[in-house]
Design a protein around this motif. Structure first.
Motif, PDB file in Angstrom:
ATOM      1  N   ASP A 133       3.679   0.028   6.277  1.00  0.00           N
ATOM      2  CA  ASP A 133       4.725   0.891   6.192  1.00  0.00           C
ATOM      3  C   ASP A 133       5.777   0.243   5.126  1.00  0.00           C
ATOM      4  O   ASP A 133       5.532   0.869   4.013  1.00  0.00           O
ATOM      5  N   GLU A 134       5.775  -0.709   5.260  1.00  0.00           N
ATOM      6  CA  GLU A 134       6.943  -1.304   4.384  1.00  0.00           C
ATOM      7  C   GLU A 134       6.386  -2.341   3.426  1.00  0.00           C
ATOM      8  O   GLU A 134       5.541  -3.279   3.671  1.00  0.00           O
ATOM      9  N   TRP A 135       5.937  -1.782   2.184  1.00  0.00           N
ATOM     10  CA  TRP A 135       5.062  -2.372   1.137  1.00  0.00           C
ATOM     11  C   TRP A 135       5.842  -2.645  -0.130  1.00  0.00           C
ATOM     12  O   TRP A 135       6.932  -3.026   0.008  1.00  0.00           O
ATOM     13  N   TYR A 136       5.509  -2.735  -1.241  1.00  0.00           N
ATOM     14  CA  TYR A 136       6.087  -3.167  -2.482  1.00  0.00           C
ATOM     15  C   TYR A 136       6.268  -1.629  -3.471  1.00  0.00           C
ATOM     16  O   TYR A 136       5.392  -0.917  -3.451  1.00  0.00           O
ATOM     17  N   HIS A 147       4.875 -11.195   4.329  1.00  0.00           N
ATOM     18  CA  HIS A 147       4.336 -10.377   5.207  1.00  0.00           C
ATOM     19  C   HIS A 147       3.579 -11.382   6.345  1.00  0.00           C
ATOM     20  O   HIS A 147       3.217 -10.688   7.335  1.00  0.00           O
ATOM     21  N   MET A 196      12.601  -0.990   0.101  1.00  0.00           N
ATOM     22  CA  MET A 196      11.203  -1.471  -0.428  1.00  0.00           C
ATOM     23  C   MET A 196      11.493  -2.810  -1.372  1.00  0.00           C
ATOM     24  O   MET A 196      12.403  -2.792  -2.107  1.00  0.00           O
ATOM     25  N   HIS A 197      10.616  -3.844  -0.962  1.00  0.00           N
ATOM     26  CA  HIS A 197      10.440  -4.858  -2.014  1.00  0.00           C
ATOM     27  C   HIS A 197      10.165  -4.540  -3.421  1.00  0.00           C
ATOM     28  O   HIS A 197       8.919  -3.961  -3.564  1.00  0.00           O
TER      29      HIS A 197
END
Length: 318
Positions: free
Chosen positions: A32-35, A170, A1-2
């Protein structure tokens, strides 16, 4: 993740810190892929009336993908030396560094603004420029983007910069989804002007109140200083002195500002063509509207419209 590291030390303003957590700590539904947001600091930090305990040491920001530096509560207080040093180390490690409001002073102390365009809240722009003369301070924009060094102006502009970062990471659709959750414009371009003063109220307790109201009802007409002076039963020269005293502008400058503000309202709330808006606001042609709108607001009219009405069809081009 970021990983987003929020660098904290000293006294901070709670709005900017809170908005960083609100935006980067809450993924939109279906994403799904956040921070991964982490609060990093040397110890407890004062945030408005609260004391906040960091979750990781300050040097952990060197391992982050993005480092956010929230607003300092008082730019005249001694800045924690370790904060600027850690931000510099994170930058050298490849992190993207972004300041919110007076957090720009930390970036300046870290040497990250030298030779770069930067901004902060308009009330502190002169101080930022004086303290870090190698920085190219622009007090008239919402935020600046130098690639891996970004700065935002005050309060609402911090939201704009955070949305800009999401847009970069994003895309526009996700950024707009976050904006809708926050009930804010989906995305304002960084070059849009800061509004540095409260506009003079048309219906106020001042000598020009009736004249301003009369003129605003006739913005589509070719008003001149002579027309205004005649309506006010005074001379053009005396009227000019009154306008500068009350509005800080000449009569013609005030008229132009009101025409642009009316154009903003129409761009936000209607699908009226640029040509028609130019006529309705007394600016004559679409070319004239675009030229004055760009100068006053900082972005072209269609760019401004897309920020507020992203779902509307935009047949015109800037």
């Amino acid at each position: 993740m970021h990983t987003v590291a929020v660098a904290t030390a000293g006294h901070l303003l709670h709005f900017e810190l809170g908005i960083a957590y609100e935006i980067f700590g809450n993924p939109p539904l279906g994403v799904d892929e956040w921070y991964d947001v982490r609060l990093c600091g040397p110890g407890p930090v004062q945030v408005g009336p609260f004391v906040v305990e960091p979750t990781e040491p300050l040097d952990a920001i060197a391992r982050a993908d993005t480092v956010l530096v929230p607003a300092l509560a008082d730019v005249d207080e001694p800045m924690p030396a370790e904060l600027a040093e850690a931000v510099r180390a994170a930058y050298e490690a490849g992190a993207r560094i972004a300041s919110l409001c007076t957090g720009a002073f930390v970036l300046g102390a870290a040497g990250l603004l030298d030779g770069r365009r930067a901004t902060t809240h308009w009330a502190h722009a002169d101080a930022l420029s004086a303290r870090y003369p190698e920085a190219v301070v622009d007090p008239d924009v919402l935020y600046t983007d130098n690639g891996n060094v970004l700065t935002a102006a005050g309060k609402a502009a911090a939201v704009d910069l955070c949305l800009h970062l999401i847009h970069l990471d994003h895309g526009a659709t996700i950024a707009n989804t976050v904006a809708r959750r926050l009930v804010v414009p989906p995305h304002r371009a960084g070059g849009q002007a800061q509004f540095v003063a409260t506009p003079v109220q048309v219906n106020g307790d001042h000598s020009l109140a009736q004249l301003l109201a009369w003129a605003q009802e006739r913005l589509d007409q070719p008003l001149t200083v002579t027309d205004l002076a005649k309506r006010a039963s005074t001379s053009p020269r005396h009227l000019g002195r009154q306008f500068r005293s009350v509005t800080g502008q000449t009569p013609l400058q005030w008229l132009l500002t009101q025409r642009v503000r009316r154009a903003q309202q129409l761009l936000e709330s209607t699908d009226t063509s640029i040509e028609k808006i130019a006529t309705t606001t007394g600016l004559g042609t679409a070319t004239t509207l675009r030229r004055h709108f760009q100068r006053v607001v900082g972005v072209p009219p269609n760019t401004y419209r897309r920020s507020f009405r992203s779902a509307s069809p935009q047949p015109e081009t800037d």
